[in-house]
Design a protein around this motif. Sequence first.
Motif, short mmCIF file in Angstrom:
data_model
loop_
_atom_site.label_atom_id
_atom_site.label_comp_id
_atom_site.label_asym_id
_atom_site.label_seq_id
_atom_site.Cartn_x
_atom_site.Cartn_y
_atom_site.Cartn_z
N VAL A 42 0.66 -1.10 -0.03
CA VAL A 42 0.10 0.02 0.03
C VAL A 42 0.90 1.22 -0.10
CG1 VAL A 42 -1.99 -1.08 1.33
CG2 VAL A 42 -0.23 0.03 2.63
N GLN A 43 2.09 0.92 0.13
CA GLN A 43 3.08 2.28 0.12
C GLN A 43 2.77 3.29 -1.26
OE1 GLN A 43 7.25 1.30 0.21
NE2 GLN A 43 7.81 3.17 0.81
N GLY A 44 2.43 4.43 -0.88
CA GLY A 44 2.43 5.60 -1.84
C GLY A 44 0.90 5.58 -2.37
N ARG A 45 0.07 4.66 -1.62
CA ARG A 45 -1.28 4.75 -2.04
C ARG A 45 -2.20 5.71 -1.03
NH1 ARG A 45 -4.19 0.38 -4.79
NH2 ARG A 45 -2.70 -1.12 -5.53
N GLU A 46 -3.23 6.30 -1.63
CA GLU A 46 -3.78 7.09 -0.56
C GLU A 46 -5.11 6.33 -0.17
OE1 GLU A 46 -4.89 10.45 1.30
OE2 GLU A 46 -3.31 10.30 -0.11
N LEU A 47 -4.98 6.04 1.09
CA LEU A 47 -5.94 5.26 1.68
C LEU A 47 -7.13 6.12 2.31
CD1 LEU A 47 -3.40 2.95 3.65
CD2 LEU A 47 -4.35 2.80 1.39
N ASP A 48 -8.34 5.56 2.07
CA ASP A 48 -9.44 6.30 2.89
C ASP A 48 -9.49 6.07 4.21
OD1 ASP A 48 -10.72 3.85 3.23
OD2 ASP A 48 -11.77 3.98 1.32
N ALA A 49 -10.57 6.67 4.97
CA ALA A 49 -10.56 6.90 6.62
C ALA A 49 -10.79 5.02 6.74
CB ALA A 49 -11.61 7.64 6.87
N ASP A 50 -11.78 4.72 6.22
CA ASP A 50 -11.89 3.16 6.91
C ASP A 50 -10.66 2.30 6.62
OD1 ASP A 50 -14.69 3.74 7.48
OD2 ASP A 50 -15.52 3.19 5.47
N GLY A 101 -6.38 -8.97 14.43
CA GLY A 101 -5.12 -8.51 13.57
C GLY A 101 -5.25 -8.87 12.23
N ARG A 102 -5.33 -10.36 11.99
CA ARG A 102 -5.29 -10.69 10.53
C ARG A 102 -6.85 -10.44 10.00
NH1 ARG A 102 -2.33 -15.19 13.37
NH2 ARG A 102 -0.29 -15.08 12.30
N TYR A 103 -7.89 -10.45 10.52
CA TYR A 103 -9.09 -9.95 9.93
C TYR A 103 -8.83 -8.66 9.48
CZ TYR A 103 -13.67 -8.61 9.43
OH TYR A 103 -14.98 -7.94 8.71
N ALA A 104 -8.22 -7.73 10.30
CA ALA A 104 -8.21 -6.43 9.98
C ALA A 104 -7.13 -6.50 8.54
CB ALA A 104 -7.57 -5.52 11.14
N ILE A 105 -6.24 -7.16 8.56
CA ILE A 105 -5.35 -7.26 7.43
C ILE A 105 -6.40 -7.41 6.03
CG2 ILE A 105 -3.54 -8.38 6.08
CD1 ILE A 105 -2.20 -8.33 8.65
N THR A 106 -7.14 -8.58 6.36
CA THR A 106 -7.85 -8.75 4.94
C THR A 106 -8.87 -7.72 4.87
OG1 THR A 106 -9.47 -9.95 6.54
CG2 THR A 106 -7.82 -11.13 5.84
N CYS A 107 -9.40 -7.11 5.90
CA CYS A 107 -10.25 -5.80 5.58
C CYS A 107 -9.51 -4.94 4.74
CB CYS A 107 -10.92 -5.39 6.62
SG CYS A 107 -11.93 -6.36 7.60
N VAL A 108 -8.10 -4.42 5.02
CA VAL A 108 -7.48 -3.62 4.10
C VAL A 108 -7.19 -3.99 2.90
CG1 VAL A 108 -5.18 -2.47 3.89
CG2 VAL A 108 -6.15 -2.76 6.52
N GLN A 109 -7.15 -5.24 2.73
CA GLN A 109 -6.57 -5.84 1.38
C GLN A 109 -7.88 -5.74 0.54
OE1 GLN A 109 -5.21 -9.62 2.78
NE2 GLN A 109 -3.10 -9.15 2.42
#
Length: 251
Positions: free
Chosen positions: A59-67, A105-113
Amino acid sequence: MLWLLAVLGGGSIALGGRYWWDRRAAKRGDAEELEGIRNLADEDVTLLGEELSRLGESVQGRELDADTRLDYQRALDAYESAQRSVGGIKSAEAISTVTDTLATGRYAITCVQARVAGEPVPERRVPCFFNPQHGPSTMDVLWNQPAHGTRKVPACAQDAARLQAGQQPEVRYVQYHSRRVPYWEAGAAVAPYGTGYFASGAGASYIALASFDSMSGGMAWGGWNAAPGGAVDFGGGGDFGGGDGGGGGDG
């Protein structure tokens, strides 16, 4: 009479010595068991950290939204919390707190992805049964284990595909006495490891579904019962580690 007192006195000394020796042996066993539990937890925490590093690179360099930023922070917080908790483990039961945090934590990672890929956020599910390091399960599968029958268990996408292809899932193995066995067969000391991953929230339904009390470790999903004499022996050095076929990142 004197000889009788001497014999009785000698017997008391022998019994006292045996009691002292047994106590020392029990303490050594407890220390080795605790060290093994810490190693087990540390392995899973380390893998989560590696997953976060890969996520950061992707995700480096990406603009991430609030969620997305919120989910990312949740994953980071879970990792830091689990990392702090490992050093504070004072009993085998304490690992359940660590693994519960890791599952979050792993669920949060899947949400980001999912958010980064523009896909719907997946529902919160329990981890892959075969290896919780694989992250959240994606479906329930029928699994036939020789001598134990067919059961429905949660699996990650990769393990589900392996089973469908007639292959074996990648199982989380640990050291039990002189053998390496699936974590659910490793006796009472490892039971809290699974409890943290599966015994809260949606995991309760899977605990009710699957019963492994007939396995060599004597563990039962309805309370993690240990068979008599089922204490874990770490074989000198407390090696509870090694996730053969393991590794994070959903299989």
